[in-house]
Design an enzyme around this catalytic site. Structure first.
Site, short mmCIF file in Angstrom:
data_model
loop_
_atom_site.label_atom_id
_atom_site.label_comp_id
_atom_site.label_asym_id
_atom_site.label_seq_id
_atom_site.Cartn_x
_atom_site.Cartn_y
_atom_site.Cartn_z
N ASP A 145 -0.58 -5.12 6.01
CA ASP A 145 -1.54 -6.03 5.39
C ASP A 145 -1.35 -6.13 3.88
OD1 ASP A 145 -2.40 -3.28 5.23
OD2 ASP A 145 -4.32 -4.00 4.44
N GLU A 146 -1.87 -7.20 3.32
CA GLU A 146 -2.03 -7.40 1.87
C GLU A 146 -0.75 -7.12 1.09
OE1 GLU A 146 -6.68 -6.53 1.01
OE2 GLU A 146 -5.43 -4.75 1.22
N VAL A 147 0.35 -7.73 1.49
CA VAL A 147 1.62 -7.55 0.78
C VAL A 147 1.72 -8.57 -0.35
CG1 VAL A 147 4.11 -7.45 0.99
CG2 VAL A 147 2.68 -6.70 2.89
N HIS A 162 0.83 -1.22 0.00
CA HIS A 162 0.00 0.00 0.00
C HIS A 162 0.86 1.27 0.00
CE1 HIS A 162 -3.91 -2.00 0.60
NE2 HIS A 162 -3.24 -2.85 1.37
N ASP A 198 -2.46 -9.63 9.44
CA ASP A 198 -1.52 -10.34 8.57
C ASP A 198 -0.16 -10.50 9.24
OD1 ASP A 198 -3.46 -8.51 7.33
OD2 ASP A 198 -2.84 -9.38 5.42
#
EC number: 3.2.1.52
Length: 528
Positions: free
Chosen positions: A323-325, A263, A376
């Site tokens: 998060d969300e890597v 992000h 995460d």
């Protein structure tokens, strides 16, 4: 003609309104822990109402938080008062006396703030007692909701006794100002509405992939090159101070989030060599992935940025994201591959993210701040240290996740069932109201580690045009779940008329809260 899907809901609503006429609805939202009312009512003449400090109060005149609150709540209680008028026949004064045990007038609310209060309303007076100014603010909000007008627009308050305190210490609301820039008035109005529902944490998701609107003192290129517009779509240092000041006067903490290593596309525009160069075969593709966790320059930059951020934002918490890597770019980069081999990580890129997150959590700890991370980070680490707070955001069995995290001894914030950004019918407020944050199998010690929950308003489909009606009054349903006794607020049917009344309170206070169903407010929204 009613749509068939709405007919049963309409019938239910009619029954609830009948119930509302027969049984007096509780006048305070969220519902206090203990509250008793009688039909004895006392008139209040706005010209003769006075807020005062009790003689033995630790806070006295000059207390910035309460002085401002007295003025603010007078205007909220008497929105149509225009000065001298001869319609008021009530000659008796009414005094709201406030006694605070600990001053704290110049400080900021924090995770240890005591928000409890006792309120006693009788003839000619309301006596408000609180441990802190933050509890006094919650009591003033409750008193403001107790005052009502009759058919002749005269003001009254009923005899009332309240003993109140929050169930959870962390009652947050997230705004995303990266995917759509939110102008200052929209943020400040949200803070106002948060105070009406007794939220106490503003989680400012200030930057993300699309834009970097935070104007850094030390790294000005981050916003000048990463914001949607370098002049009109940024938050200056003055803007940030204004948000923090506005929030403080309402007993609201401001927790910023600088989410990384994913992000971060907007970060790379203003900070060379921060992001990982992606490769196609043996050649750079010209695109970039997450923050490069292999370079010492990365941590030097983050240390400088976080040092600035923690000096600007006074709260003890800093949200680090995590998060969300997407590991695709890291996998493609030969320098990252070599670093993985050197560190003995093999091909497990979750270990690389854990390495990165441990480094920035340590940076934050050295700055005397507590890190919050998305779940995460917990999922990717083999060993868990109790120096960060985990925020649960993923759907599915979020209660299972909370059980796992609290079993590891970590503090937890629940966000998963409180996502409000996607449009839906307003009456789906019940899904947020019915959340049971502690309904997982675990010890009492585990459940004490759940410090609260958070409403999330992500910005993909939300900007200043629809922010307020999409938030309210649905967010207020979550607010009651986080503040009030669960057993006393277990019925959606009983909550409906109370929330309907509270929605009208929001409307009169200038908050464009969506209607719950067919009906009207005595004082409709007048801002159009």
């Amino acid at each position: 003609v009613f749509p068939s899907s709405a007919f049963s809901f309409f019938c239910q609503t009619l029954l609830l309104r009948v119930f509302h006429e027969v049984e007096q609805a509780y006048a305070v939202w969220p519902m206090p822990q203990q509250m008793s009312q009688s039909t004895d009512r006392y008139p209040i003449n706005p010209q003769l109402l006075a807020f005062s400090y009790a003689r033995d109060s630790a806070a006295q005149s000059g207390c910035s938080v309460l002085d401002a609150a007295f003025e603010r709540y007078f205007n909220l209680i008497f929105p149509d008062f225009v000065g001298l008028s001869n319609i008021w026949s009530e000659p008796k004064p009414f005094t709201v006396s406030v006694k605070v045990k600990n001053g704290e007038c110049d400080g900021f609310p924090d995770e240890g703030s005591n928000e409890s209060y006792n309120l006693s309303v009788s003839a000619g007076q309301a006596v408000l007692k609180a441990e802190s100014v933050w509890g006094a603010l919650r009591g003033l909000e409750s008193f403001s909701q107790l005052v009502y007008q009759d058919d002749y627009n005269l003001y009254f308050v009923n005899k009332t006794e309240i003993e109140d305190f929050p169930r959870f210490q962390f009652r947050g609301l997230l705004l995303d100002t990266s995917r759509h820039y939110l102008p200052m008035p929209a943020i400040l109005k949200t803070l106002d509405a948060m105070a009406y529902s007794k939220f106490n944490v503003f989680h400012w998701h200030i930057v993300d992939d699309p834009s970097f609107p935070y104007q850094s003192r030390n790294y000005p290129d981050l916003s000048s090159k990463g914001a949607f517009h370098p002049m009109t779509h940024i938050y200056t240092q003055s803007d940030v101070k204004r948000v923090i000041y506005h929030a403080r006067l309402r007993g609201i903490r401001v927790v910023p989030e600088f989410d990384s290593p994913g992000h971060t596309q907007s970060w790379g525009k203003g900070q060379p060599d921060l992001l990982t160069s992606c490769y196609k075969g043996k050649v750079p593709s010209g695109t970039f992935g997450p923050v490069n966790p292999t370079l010492s320059s990365t941590y030097q930059f983050l240390n400088g940025l976080f040092k600035e951020v923690t000096s600007v934002f006074p709260d003890s918490y800093l949200h680090l994201g995590g998060d969300e890597v997407d590991f695709t770019c890291w996998r493609s980069n030969p320098n990252v591959q070599a670093f993985m081999a050197k560190m003995g990580f093999g091909s497990d890129y979750t270990k690389l993210e854990s390495y990165y997150m441990e480094n920035i959590v340590n940076i934050t700890a050295a700055l005397n701040k507590t890190s919050i991370v998305w779940q995460d980070v917990f999922d990717y680490r083999e060993r868990h240290r109790a120096h960060y707070v985990v925020e649960v955001w993923k759907g599915g069995c979020y209660l299972c996740e909370m059980r796992r995290m609290t079993k590891a001894g970590l503090k937890v914030i629940l966000a998963a069932p409180f996502y409000l950004d996607l449009p839906g019918p307003t009456h789906n407020w019940a899904r947020y109201y019915n959340v049971r944050p502690l309904a997982f199998k675990g010890t009492e010690q585990q459940k004490k580690l759940v410090i609260g929950g958070e409403v999330c308003m992500w910005g993909e489909y939300v900007d200043a045009t629809n922010l307020t009606p999409r938030l309210w009054p649905r967010a207020s349903a979550a607010a009651e779940r986080l503040w009030s006794d669960e057993e006393k607020t277990s019925s959606v049917d009983k909550a409906f008329p109370r929330l309907e009344d509270f929605r009208c309170t929001l409307i009169r206070r200038g908050i464009q809260a969506e209607p719950l169903f067919v009906g009207h407010c005595k004082h409709e929204y007048s801002g159009l």
